[in-house]
Design an enzyme around this catalytic site. Structure first.
Site, PDB file in Angstrom:
ATOM      1  N   ASN A   8       0.873  -1.178   0.000  1.00 25.44           N
ATOM      2  CA  ASN A   8       0.000   0.000   0.000  1.00 25.44           C
ATOM      3  C   ASN A   8       0.910   1.228   0.000  1.00 25.44           C
ATOM      4  O   ASN A   8       1.477   1.572   1.029  1.00 25.44           O
ATOM      5  CB  ASN A   8      -0.895  -0.030   1.254  1.00 25.44           C
ATOM      6  N   LYS A  10       0.117   4.226  -0.249  1.00 27.08           N
ATOM      7  CA  LYS A  10      -0.530   5.426   0.305  1.00 27.08           C
ATOM      8  C   LYS A  10      -0.284   6.594  -0.662  1.00 27.08           C
ATOM      9  O   LYS A  10      -0.166   6.372  -1.866  1.00 27.08           O
ATOM     10  CB  LYS A  10      -0.033   5.707   1.718  1.00 27.08           C
ATOM     11  N   HIS A  95      -9.862   1.522   4.666  1.00 20.13           N
ATOM     12  CA  HIS A  95      -8.572   1.693   5.349  1.00 20.13           C
ATOM     13  C   HIS A  95      -8.780   2.679   6.501  1.00 20.13           C
ATOM     14  O   HIS A  95      -9.549   3.637   6.374  1.00 20.13           O
ATOM     15  CB  HIS A  95      -7.513   2.211   4.364  1.00 20.13           C
ATOM     16  N   GLU A  97      -7.163   5.071   7.546  1.00 23.71           N
ATOM     17  CA  GLU A  97      -6.915   6.482   7.220  1.00 23.71           C
ATOM     18  C   GLU A  97      -8.120   7.097   6.509  1.00 23.71           C
ATOM     19  O   GLU A  97      -8.362   8.301   6.610  1.00 23.71           O
ATOM     20  CB  GLU A  97      -5.621   6.602   6.391  1.00 23.71           C
ATOM     21  N   GLU A 166      -5.943  -4.566  10.490  1.00 19.00           N
ATOM     22  CA  GLU A 166      -4.911  -3.548  10.691  1.00 19.00           C
ATOM     23  C   GLU A 166      -5.212  -2.764  11.960  1.00 19.00           C
ATOM     24  O   GLU A 166      -5.994  -1.802  11.933  1.00 19.00           O
ATOM     25  CB  GLU A 166      -4.889  -2.575   9.506  1.00 19.00           C
ATOM     26  N   GLY A 172       2.051   2.442  10.739  1.00 20.88           N
ATOM     27  CA  GLY A 172       3.054   3.490  10.589  1.00 20.88           C
ATOM     28  C   GLY A 172       3.738   3.882  11.880  1.00 20.88           C
ATOM     29  O   GLY A 172       4.440   4.891  11.931  1.00 20.88           O
ATOM     30  N   SER A 211       2.817  -2.012  10.442  1.00 17.99           N
ATOM     31  CA  SER A 211       4.254  -2.118  10.725  1.00 17.99           C
ATOM     32  C   SER A 211       4.799  -3.523  10.497  1.00 17.99           C
ATOM     33  O   SER A 211       5.652  -3.993  11.244  1.00 17.99           O
ATOM     34  CB  SER A 211       4.569  -1.621  12.143  1.00 17.99           C
TER      35      SER A 211
END
Ligand code: PGA
Length: 251
Positions: A8, A10, A95, A97, A166, A172, A211
């Site tokens: 991904n 991003k 996701h 985010e 996730e 991250g 991560s």
């Protein structure tokens, strides 16, 4: 089951840097030999580039979001049909985010998954709890609620889903769920898929993301219900990403 590793990117990349990275991926022997399945999810502006470089390889590719609408007056949105024009195999939906910064609800995520399936694109449904939710002991309730919304909307197509667990606190941050911590959640998601789809739920892939690195991939991928990884930061570094592909091939 063969592992699936999905990068991904991003909101990262540019034409020149992507080209170097994609050429390195195209030459990956673990993917070329079919030892693991692999995909890259890039910004939509680069889908043509992914298609150009990867279409003669075993790599597949995807987008990071899709509109819940079919077509029309939705400025800035990209439809599943448009993604399909670039032979997209996967699309991330929900996701964290998107949920966090764009206010995406469970029902919107479910509608996006439905649009993807209708266009012949496999949605990778992302679920995961925040740190506060984990500390309150709500992890299983949160992920089950997020997945249930999608299963409810797509019905029998639930067998076509890929699920990605996730934990938001691991994305991250360099903080990974331990393999047993991740497996515990994956087992709950597996049971939910089996309840919805019968024995087919056993062959649905459940990826771990948050991560995942060259250092921890092998231990995570050794768990029973961890069928692959959704990789953010490490997917931008060819050496790290290829170590993860190696771990997936050996698992
Ligand atoms: P990360 O991101 O690997 O950088 O933690 C994973 C993701 O957000 O999909």
């Amino acid at each position: 089951m063969k592992k699936l590793i999905v990068g991904n990117w991003k909101m990262n990349g540019n034409l020149t840097a992507n080209q170097d990275l994609l050429v390195a991926l195209a030459g990956n022997q673990n993917v070329a030999s079919g030892a693991c399945d692999a995909a890259v999810c890039a910004p939509v502006s680069y889908l043509f580039q992914l298609k150009n470089v990867l279409e003669t390889t075993r790599w597949t590719w995807g987008a990071q979001d899709v509109s819940a609408h079919d077509a029309g007056a939705y400025t800035g949105e990209v439809s599943a049909g448009m993604l399909k024009d670039f032979n997209v195999r996967y699309v991330l939906v929900g996701h964290s985010e998107r949920r966090q910064y764009h206010g995406e609800s469970d029902s919107l995520v479910a509608a996006k998954a439905q649009r993807a399936l209708a266009a012949g694109i496999t949605p990778i449904v992302c679920v995961g709890e925040t740190l506060a939710e984990r500390e309150r002991g709500e992890t299983m309730d949160v992920v089950k609620r997020q997945l249930a919304a999608v299963i409810h909307a797509v019905g029998h197509c639930a067998t076509e889903l890929v699920v990605a667990y996730e934990p938001v606190w691991a994305i991250g941050t360099g903080q990974t769920a331990s393999p047993p911590q991740a497996q515990a959640v994956h087992a709950v998601l597996r049971a939910q898929l089996v309840a919805a789809c019968g024995e087919h739920g056993m062959s649905s892939r459940i990826l771990y993301g948050g991560s995942m690195t060259a250092a921890n991939a092998a231990a995570l991928l050794a768990e029973n219900d961890i069928d692959g990884g959704l990789i953010g930061g490490a997917s931008l570094k060819p050496t790290d990403f290829s170590s993860i592909l190696f771990a997936a091939s050996a698992a």
